[in-house]
Design a protein around this motif. Sequence first.
Motif, PDB file in Angstrom:
ATOM      1  N   SER A 124      47.309  12.691 -35.311  1.00  0.00           N
ATOM      2  CA  SER A 124      48.207  12.675 -34.271  1.00  0.00           C
ATOM      3  C   SER A 124      49.439  12.012 -34.372  1.00  0.00           C
ATOM      4  N   ARG A 125      50.358  12.672 -33.430  1.00  0.00           N
ATOM      5  CA  ARG A 125      51.536  11.991 -33.332  1.00  0.00           C
ATOM      6  C   ARG A 125      51.664  10.880 -32.198  1.00  0.00           C
ATOM      7  N   ARG A 126      50.745  11.119 -31.236  1.00  0.00           N
ATOM      8  CA  ARG A 126      50.608  10.274 -30.088  1.00  0.00           C
ATOM      9  C   ARG A 126      49.280  10.409 -29.765  1.00  0.00           C
ATOM     10  N   ILE A 127      48.861   9.053 -29.322  1.00  0.00           N
ATOM     11  CA  ILE A 127      47.447   8.928 -28.832  1.00  0.00           C
ATOM     12  C   ILE A 127      47.421   8.082 -27.495  1.00  0.00           C
ATOM     13  N   ALA A 128      46.050   8.555 -26.833  1.00  0.00           N
ATOM     14  CA  ALA A 128      45.606   7.499 -25.678  1.00  0.00           C
ATOM     15  C   ALA A 128      44.417   7.025 -25.931  1.00  0.00           C
ATOM     16  N   VAL A 129      44.263   5.748 -25.573  1.00  0.00           N
ATOM     17  CA  VAL A 129      43.151   5.070 -25.956  1.00  0.00           C
ATOM     18  C   VAL A 129      42.364   4.769 -24.440  1.00  0.00           C
ATOM     19  N   MET A 130      41.076   5.236 -24.472  1.00  0.00           N
ATOM     20  CA  MET A 130      40.174   5.131 -23.226  1.00  0.00           C
ATOM     21  C   MET A 130      39.214   4.042 -23.220  1.00  0.00           C
ATOM     22  N   GLY A 163      45.940  12.749 -29.615  1.00  0.00           N
ATOM     23  CA  GLY A 163      44.735  12.296 -29.761  1.00  0.00           C
ATOM     24  C   GLY A 163      44.034  11.412 -28.553  1.00  0.00           C
ATOM     25  N   LEU A 164      42.688  11.539 -28.476  1.00  0.00           N
ATOM     26  CA  LEU A 164      41.957  10.757 -27.405  1.00  0.00           C
ATOM     27  C   LEU A 164      40.946   9.922 -28.157  1.00  0.00           C
ATOM     28  N   VAL A 165      40.997   8.774 -27.932  1.00  0.00           N
ATOM     29  CA  VAL A 165      40.257   7.704 -28.882  1.00  0.00           C
ATOM     30  C   VAL A 165      39.452   6.753 -27.932  1.00  0.00           C
ATOM     31  N   GLY A 166      38.151   6.368 -28.167  1.00  0.00           N
ATOM     32  CA  GLY A 166      37.480   5.538 -27.329  1.00  0.00           C
ATOM     33  C   GLY A 166      36.093   5.583 -27.470  1.00  0.00           C
ATOM     34  N   GLU A 167      35.314   4.510 -27.244  1.00  0.00           N
ATOM     35  CA  GLU A 167      33.903   4.460 -27.711  1.00  0.00           C
ATOM     36  C   GLU A 167      33.242   5.437 -26.865  1.00  0.00           C
ATOM     37  N   SER A 168      31.905   5.498 -27.248  1.00  0.00           N
ATOM     38  CA  SER A 168      31.126   6.922 -26.457  1.00  0.00           C
ATOM     39  C   SER A 168      30.796   6.339 -24.966  1.00  0.00           C
ATOM     40  N   GLY A 169      31.202   7.269 -24.118  1.00  0.00           N
ATOM     41  CA  GLY A 169      31.005   7.146 -22.707  1.00  0.00           C
ATOM     42  C   GLY A 169      32.212   6.765 -22.045  1.00  0.00           C
ATOM     43  N   SER A 170      33.459   6.837 -22.785  1.00  0.00           N
ATOM     44  CA  SER A 170      34.729   6.366 -22.311  1.00  0.00           C
ATOM     45  C   SER A 170      35.370   7.697 -21.370  1.00  0.00           C
ATOM     46  N   GLY A 171      34.706   8.797 -21.639  1.00  0.00           N
ATOM     47  CA  GLY A 171      35.272   9.966 -20.734  1.00  0.00           C
ATOM     48  C   GLY A 171      36.068  10.798 -21.401  1.00  0.00           C
ATOM     49  N   LYS A 172      36.253  10.546 -22.790  1.00  0.00           N
ATOM     50  CA  LYS A 172      37.223  11.524 -23.583  1.00  0.00           C
ATOM     51  C   LYS A 172      36.820  12.923 -23.884  1.00  0.00           C
ATOM     52  N   THR A 173      35.426  13.150 -24.011  1.00  0.00           N
ATOM     53  CA  THR A 173      35.003  14.288 -24.130  1.00  0.00           C
ATOM     54  C   THR A 173      34.807  15.114 -22.721  1.00  0.00           C
ATOM     55  N   THR A 174      34.670  14.232 -21.540  1.00  0.00           N
ATOM     56  CA  THR A 174      34.675  14.935 -20.285  1.00  0.00           C
ATOM     57  C   THR A 174      36.078  15.691 -20.167  1.00  0.00           C
ATOM     58  N   ILE A 175      37.165  14.773 -20.514  1.00  0.00           N
ATOM     59  CA  ILE A 175      38.436  15.481 -20.210  1.00  0.00           C
ATOM     60  C   ILE A 175      38.653  16.621 -20.815  1.00  0.00           C
TER      61      ILE A 175
END
Length: 326
Positions: free
Chosen positions: A221-227, A44-56
């Motif tokens: 998710s099993r693992r996540i990253a916070v952006m 999982g990739l989680v963060g506010e809008s504009g954090s870059g998660k969709t760009t990744i």
Amino acid sequence: MSNLLDVQDLTIDYPAGGGAMWGGKRFVAVREASFSIGQGETFGLVGESGSGKTTIGRAILRLEKAAAGQIFFEGRSVTDFGRTTPLSYRRDVQIVFQDPSSSLNPRHRVGKILDQVIARHEPRPAKDRVRLRDELLEKVQLAPYHATRFPAELSGGQKQRVAIAHALASKPRLVVCDEAVSALDVSTQGQILNLLRELQDKLGISYLFISHDLSVVRHMSRRIAVMYLGRIVETGDANAVYTDPQHPYTKMLLASVLLPHPGERDRKRQERLQLRAQANASTGSLSATGCPFRSRCPSAHSRCAETMPPMVAVGTQRKVACHLYS
């Protein structure tokens, strides 16, 4: 066992503006992001809008170009493909978008939408394509007659099921789910999330699950990253990050999650109010020289403005980018 996907120090940037007046400056959307996804795993990739998660996610799909770093799929460098993406990679990596209404061709019936993918990746006689199409619809819990419908004739949940079937038609190894349930009502969200998990159990596919909702990411998710502002600030086991966040931003992100148990709500009420007040008082910094969260952080000190904290291990399965731990 080797990872299915490895992202190593990925950096993505864009021109900061038009013309020479900007001096060739560039806006860094993602800075030195690293993570991996195993076979059959949801990351999982989680963060506010504009954090870059969709760009990744778009970079993994080769819809964005990396300025630095590498993306490896089963050990093969994706960033070295050149201008043309191999059809085999298009087949192995698919996406489910946030809004199925914009990702499905409104002029085509569902059957034709699925037939086009099947014909491209697995050419078959028309009779066999119909059988494969019906099998796809069955996998996403839709009846064969839905193949005769246009997207506008379907509910939001049904359209997202068609979008999932569209992604599965090429028999992918990895599916990027970019806010795949955020446009749906709560009850339909649960149905789609359960469907994605069932499909993973049956097919062994991997997911990169992108969302602003930490509770949804935890469920999947099993693992996540916070952006935060293009940087990964915390990674680890999903339940551990959710129940015991280490980075101040992760704590603030969790402060916005509604707690169902009355006793838990009362116990954390003061902490939530304090963190929300701090979040509303200021915004983050885009500076590359210090921690981007420092202006919103209740624990910030002088060092936070001088250097970006490195990602350091906290315990056995957690990494945090914060000077409190370095």
